[in-house]
Design an enzyme around this catalytic site. Structure first.
Site, PDB file in Angstrom:
ATOM      1  N   ASN A  13      28.901   5.407  81.156  1.00 10.95           N
ATOM      2  CA  ASN A  13      28.369   4.334  80.303  1.00 10.95           C
ATOM      3  C   ASN A  13      28.660   3.033  81.055  1.00 10.95           C
ATOM      4  O   ASN A  13      29.813   2.622  81.163  1.00 10.95           O
ATOM      5  CB  ASN A  13      29.073   4.379  78.952  1.00 10.95           C
ATOM      6  N   CYS A  74      32.150  -1.878  71.456  1.00 12.37           N
ATOM      7  CA  CYS A  74      31.863  -0.862  72.473  1.00 12.37           C
ATOM      8  C   CYS A  74      33.190  -0.362  73.013  1.00 12.37           C
ATOM      9  O   CYS A  74      33.897  -1.099  73.711  1.00 12.37           O
ATOM     10  CB  CYS A  74      30.993  -1.427  73.596  1.00 12.37           C
ATOM     11  N   ASN A 149      31.086  -0.881  64.597  1.00 15.63           N
ATOM     12  CA  ASN A 149      29.624  -0.846  64.552  1.00 15.63           C
ATOM     13  C   ASN A 149      29.197   0.395  63.776  1.00 15.63           C
ATOM     14  O   ASN A 149      29.994   1.313  63.549  1.00 15.63           O
ATOM     15  CB  ASN A 149      29.016  -0.897  65.967  1.00 15.63           C
ATOM     16  N   HIS A 151      27.588   3.969  62.538  1.00 12.02           N
ATOM     17  CA  HIS A 151      27.273   5.281  63.099  1.00 12.02           C
ATOM     18  C   HIS A 151      26.910   6.258  61.987  1.00 12.02           C
ATOM     19  O   HIS A 151      27.458   6.196  60.888  1.00 12.02           O
ATOM     20  CB  HIS A 151      28.479   5.861  63.844  1.00 12.02           C
ATOM     21  N   GLU A 200      22.245   5.613  71.365  1.00 13.10           N
ATOM     22  CA  GLU A 200      22.922   4.355  71.083  1.00 13.10           C
ATOM     23  C   GLU A 200      21.918   3.281  70.679  1.00 13.10           C
ATOM     24  O   GLU A 200      20.903   3.082  71.345  1.00 13.10           O
ATOM     25  CB  GLU A 200      23.713   3.909  72.316  1.00 13.10           C
ATOM     26  N   CYS A 209      29.696   7.275  74.741  1.00 14.12           N
ATOM     27  CA  CYS A 209      29.778   6.206  73.744  1.00 14.12           C
ATOM     28  C   CYS A 209      31.157   6.303  73.099  1.00 14.12           C
ATOM     29  O   CYS A 209      31.438   7.253  72.359  1.00 14.12           O
ATOM     30  CB  CYS A 209      28.679   6.354  72.697  1.00 14.12           C
ATOM     31  N   GLY A 212      31.097   6.031  69.337  1.00 15.98           N
ATOM     32  CA  GLY A 212      30.510   7.256  68.811  1.00 15.98           C
ATOM     33  C   GLY A 212      31.508   8.393  68.792  1.00 15.98           C
ATOM     34  O   GLY A 212      31.570   9.179  67.829  1.00 15.98           O
TER      35      GLY A 212
END
Length: 269
Positions: A13, A74, A149, A151, A200, A209, A212
């Site tokens: 990533n 992130c 964030n 999910h 993503e 991720c 994630g």
């Protein structure tokens, strides 16, 4: 304007890191970010990371996806920033402050506490986030978790049978998710191991991720499918995730610097 950058990655990533503490930066328009992120005509990345001074923590980390949109958190980038700082650091993000400690070839990150209320994801209307009564094709009844964030996590019997490249953008942009959503498809291998693929938000299919992996580990433990400490295996490699008894998510994994260089901002504006 000539701008210096560092190219880094966590399990594939990858990031363009710009340090605004060391140099003036151009205005980061969506066009500039997406042009730099282009893998054929730009530098190429999943996310562009900007480091700034702040009075609230040791460093502020801003995160722009490859489509040019700014997002909250992130995990892989946090490990890369920790490696770049070279010392324990409190990192301010739009999703909150996270604590990072450099470790062997990477970092251990305290990602904070998960959030499960439908207003915290957020969803467009109230529903049970532990088993959402919705489906897209063969993917159904996901768990929704916000870890800085948003999910959704779908548990399936065989990961290889899921066309995430087709279903991911449908789910990401569904009106149910007013801020869009990251889409995770997970196969539980045993009580301490999960295979995971991620679509993503704003970046598409990714090799890894971090948020994630955190959301998936929490969702699996919440459903009683795994222990609270697991290894999440992504296409780019494994991450170790622990949901502690103090309701903190701890993520450990590698990060690396790929190269350094400069670009002329006007070439991409």
């Amino acid at each position: 304007m000539r701008v210096s950058f560092t190219k880094m990655h966590g399990l594939g990533n990858d990031f363009i890191v710009l340090d605004a503490r060391e140099q003036a930066l151009p205005q980061l328009t969506e066009k500039l970010v997406s042009s730099l992120a282009d893998r054929r005509t730009g530098i190429g990345c999943d996310q562009l990371i900007v480091l700034e001074d702040t009075d609230e923590a040791d460093v502020r980390m801003r995160i722009f996806n490859s489509d040019g949109g700014e997002v909250e958190a992130c995990g892989n980038a946090a490990r890369a920033v920790s490696l770049r700082e070279g010392k324990p650091a409190r990192i301010l993000t739009q999703g909150g402050i996270i604590d990072a400690v450099p470790a062997d070839r990477g970092a251990r990150i305290d990602m904070g506490s998960p959030r499960f209320e439908w207003t915290q994801i957020p969803l467009a209307y109230a529903m049970d986030t532990a088993s959402m009564p919705v489906a897209w094709g063969e993917l159904e009844a996901p768990v929704a978790v916000n870890v800085g964030n948003p999910h959704v996590i779908f548990f399936v019997d065989y990961l290889g049978a899921v066309e995430l490249g087709r279903l991911g953008p449908m789910i990401e942009n569904d009106p149910l998710f007013p801020e869009r959503v990251n889409v995770n498809v997970a196969q539980v291998m045993d009580r301490r191991s999960i295979r995971l693929a991620v679509w993503e938000r704003g970046a598409g299919l990714t090799r890894a991720c971090g948020t994630g992996a955190c959301a998936t580990a929490v969702a699996a433990a919440k459903r009683g499918l795994t222990e609270r400490s697991v290894t999440v295996r992504l296409p780019g490699g494994p991450l170790d995730i622990e949901w502690t008894g103090e309701d903190r998510i701890m993520m450990s994994g590698p990060a690396a610097e790929s190269f350094r260089g400069t670009f002329e901002a006007g070439d991409y504006a």
